[in-house]
Design a protein around this motif. Structure first.
Motif, mmCIF file in Angstrom:
data_model
loop_
_atom_site.group_PDB
_atom_site.id
_atom_site.type_symbol
_atom_site.label_atom_id
_atom_site.label_comp_id
_atom_site.label_asym_id
_atom_site.label_seq_id
_atom_site.Cartn_x
_atom_site.Cartn_y
_atom_site.Cartn_z
ATOM 1 N N ASP A 211 -93.294 43.813 -10.547
ATOM 2 C CA ASP A 211 -92.475 45.029 -10.492
ATOM 3 C C ASP A 211 -93.008 45.986 -9.420
ATOM 4 O OD1 ASP A 211 -90.390 46.688 -11.142
ATOM 5 O OD2 ASP A 211 -91.293 47.482 -12.961
ATOM 6 N N ASN A 212 -92.137 46.885 -8.969
ATOM 7 C CA ASN A 212 -92.486 47.974 -8.034
ATOM 8 C C ASN A 212 -92.837 47.491 -6.640
ATOM 9 O OD1 ASN A 212 -94.077 48.730 -10.921
ATOM 10 N ND2 ASN A 212 -92.497 50.136 -10.241
ATOM 11 N N SER B 120 -90.845 57.486 -17.044
ATOM 12 C CA SER B 120 -90.362 56.817 -15.827
ATOM 13 C C SER B 120 -91.125 55.520 -15.543
ATOM 14 C CB SER B 120 -90.473 57.757 -14.632
ATOM 15 O OG SER B 120 -91.829 57.973 -14.334
ATOM 16 N N MET B 121 -92.218 55.262 -16.283
ATOM 17 C CA MET B 121 -92.967 54.019 -16.076
ATOM 18 C C MET B 121 -92.243 52.809 -16.658
ATOM 19 S SD MET B 121 -96.938 54.379 -15.910
ATOM 20 C CE MET B 121 -97.421 54.275 -17.620
ATOM 21 N N ALA B 122 -91.309 53.045 -17.573
ATOM 22 C CA ALA B 122 -90.657 51.914 -18.245
ATOM 23 C C ALA B 122 -89.864 51.075 -17.245
ATOM 24 C CB ALA B 122 -89.736 52.428 -19.347
ATOM 25 N N ARG C 285 -94.432 60.101 -19.660
ATOM 26 C CA ARG C 285 -94.500 59.100 -18.587
ATOM 27 C C ARG C 285 -93.345 58.092 -18.687
ATOM 28 N NH1 ARG C 285 -99.752 57.393 -15.991
ATOM 29 N NH2 ARG C 285 -98.341 57.803 -14.276
ATOM 30 N N ASP D 79 -96.641 44.323 -14.400
ATOM 31 C CA ASP D 79 -96.145 45.700 -14.220
ATOM 32 C C ASP D 79 -97.259 46.671 -14.616
ATOM 33 O OD1 ASP D 79 -94.501 47.865 -13.826
ATOM 34 O OD2 ASP D 79 -93.376 47.628 -15.689
ATOM 35 N N ALA D 80 -98.406 46.559 -13.924
ATOM 36 C CA ALA D 80 -99.545 47.416 -14.279
ATOM 37 C C ALA D 80 -100.177 47.979 -13.006
ATOM 38 C CB ALA D 80 -100.532 46.631 -15.127
ATOM 39 N N ASP D 81 -101.503 47.918 -12.916
ATOM 40 C CA ASP D 81 -102.220 48.486 -11.769
ATOM 41 C C ASP D 81 -101.917 47.670 -10.511
ATOM 42 O OD1 ASP D 81 -103.530 46.492 -13.230
ATOM 43 O OD2 ASP D 81 -105.493 47.035 -12.433
ATOM 44 N N LYS D 82 -101.250 48.332 -9.580
ATOM 45 C CA LYS D 82 -100.679 47.624 -8.420
ATOM 46 C C LYS D 82 -101.773 46.986 -7.542
ATOM 47 C CE LYS D 82 -97.314 49.886 -10.229
ATOM 48 N NZ LYS D 82 -96.743 49.312 -11.433
ATOM 49 N N LYS E 158 -84.499 57.007 -9.743
ATOM 50 C CA LYS E 158 -84.707 55.566 -9.828
ATOM 51 C C LYS E 158 -83.634 54.881 -9.016
ATOM 52 C CE LYS E 158 -87.807 54.231 -13.165
ATOM 53 N NZ LYS E 158 -88.633 53.042 -13.262
ATOM 54 N N ARG F 243 -86.711 61.375 -13.451
ATOM 55 C CA ARG F 243 -87.223 60.954 -12.139
ATOM 56 C C ARG F 243 -86.161 60.111 -11.446
ATOM 57 N NH1 ARG F 243 -93.029 59.884 -12.285
ATOM 58 N NH2 ARG F 243 -92.796 59.204 -10.156
#
Ligand SMILES: C[S@@+](CC[C@H](N)C(=O)[O-])C[C@H]1O[C@@H](n2cnc3c(N)ncnc32)[C@H](O)[C@@H]1O
Ligand SMILES: O=c1cc(-c2ccc(O)cc2)oc2c(O)c(O)ccc12
Length: 248
Positions: free
Chosen positions: A191-192, A62-64, A60, A165-168, A23, A21
């Motif tokens: 994160d994100n 790309s979640m790291a 999954r 770094d979980a459910d936004k 990044k 993915r």
């Protein structure tokens, strides 16, 4: 490569193959790769590299947490001399392991994830690195765990560091709890917070299925920027991280 619904302009500027993915948010894929190869990978501790390699085969992957964002977090943990920390969103444990490697031998991490199975993928590496004793893994939704921590008044104002770094859509709720759990001077990293650059695009340029994600992060960013309880820095590493230092 499939673009996973990413707007074309962004894909061109952010396209780096990272476990399949794109990044990175920099002006070119080459620049991001340059940073990784020059300054990040050569300094990455061996256990983190091993965990990154193991995670690469997960669907999954790309979640790291991005290794460049992780490198900054490791520095923050050292600068803070962090001993008592919280992590929300463990997955296979890249950010957890980097935290465990950065805090002292008597440091503690409360690591929360709804999924123990993914934590167990990285657990042998954590064990081999000799840092498992620093980790208290809790398989749960994060919000009730944070609320439970707050019921014990000894926990208020006691944490040095948190990584979220979980459910936004719950970041805003986590923030309210963390403003009580962190000590003044403590730091939370979200994160994100740039959502692959989508926060800066007009809504019309964003695929329908990503509109809510984008909006949630726009609201969080506004709210953090207006929050007088924190000093902030919004950093375009990885997928964007926001560093918040509790100041009162
Ligand atoms: C982006 S991944 C975390 C990546 C991790 N920091 C790393 O370095 O590999 C998000 C994780 O959050 C977990 N998660 C999602 N919603 C959650 C919730 N409400 N409470 C706790 N964990 C949650 C998921 O199971 C997933 O493992
Ligand atoms: O692709 C993802 C998805 C998530 C995600 C989605 C829903 C949740 O409840 C939790 C996490 O998180 C990601 C992430 O943090 C990242 O750095 C890259 C990709 C994703």
């Amino acid at each position: 490569m499939e673009d996973c619904g990413m707007p074309k302009g962004l894909l061109q500027s952010a396209q780096v193959e990272h476990y399949g993915r794109p990044k990175g948010l920099l002006q070119s894929a080459e620049l991001y790769q340059y940073i990784l190869e020059t300054s990040v990978y050569p300094r990455e501790p061996e256990p983190l590299k091993e965990l990154r390699d193991i995670t690469a085969s997960h669907p999954r992957a790309s979640m790291a947490t991005s290794p460049d964002a992780g490198q900054l977090m490791a520095m923050l943990l050292k600068l803070l001399d962090a001993k008592k920390t919280i992590e929300v969103g463990v997955f296979t444990g890249y950010s957890l392991l980097l935290t465990a490697l950065s805090i002292p031998d008597d440091g503690k991490i409360i690591a929360i994830d709804v999924n123990r199975e993914t934590y167990e993928i990285g657990l042998p590496v954590i064990q081999k690195a000799g840092v498992q004793h620093k980790i208290d893994f809790v398989e749960s939704q994060a919000l009730p765990v944070l609320d439970k921590l707050l019921e014990d008044h000894g926990n208020a104002g006691s944490f040095d560091f948190a990584f979220i770094d979980a459910d936004k859509d719950n970041y805003i709720n986590y923030h309210e709890r963390l403003m009580k759990l962190l000590k003044v001077g403590g730091v939370v990293v979200y994160d994100n917070t740039l959502r692959r650059g989508m926060v800066a695009l007009p809504e019309s340029a964003v695929p329908e299925w990503r509109k809510q994600d984008r909006q949630v992060m726009i609201e969080l960013n506004k709210s953090l920027a207006a929050d007088p309880r924190v000093q902030i820095s919004h950093v375009p590493l990885g997928d964007g991280i926001t560093i918040c230092r509790r100041i009162c």
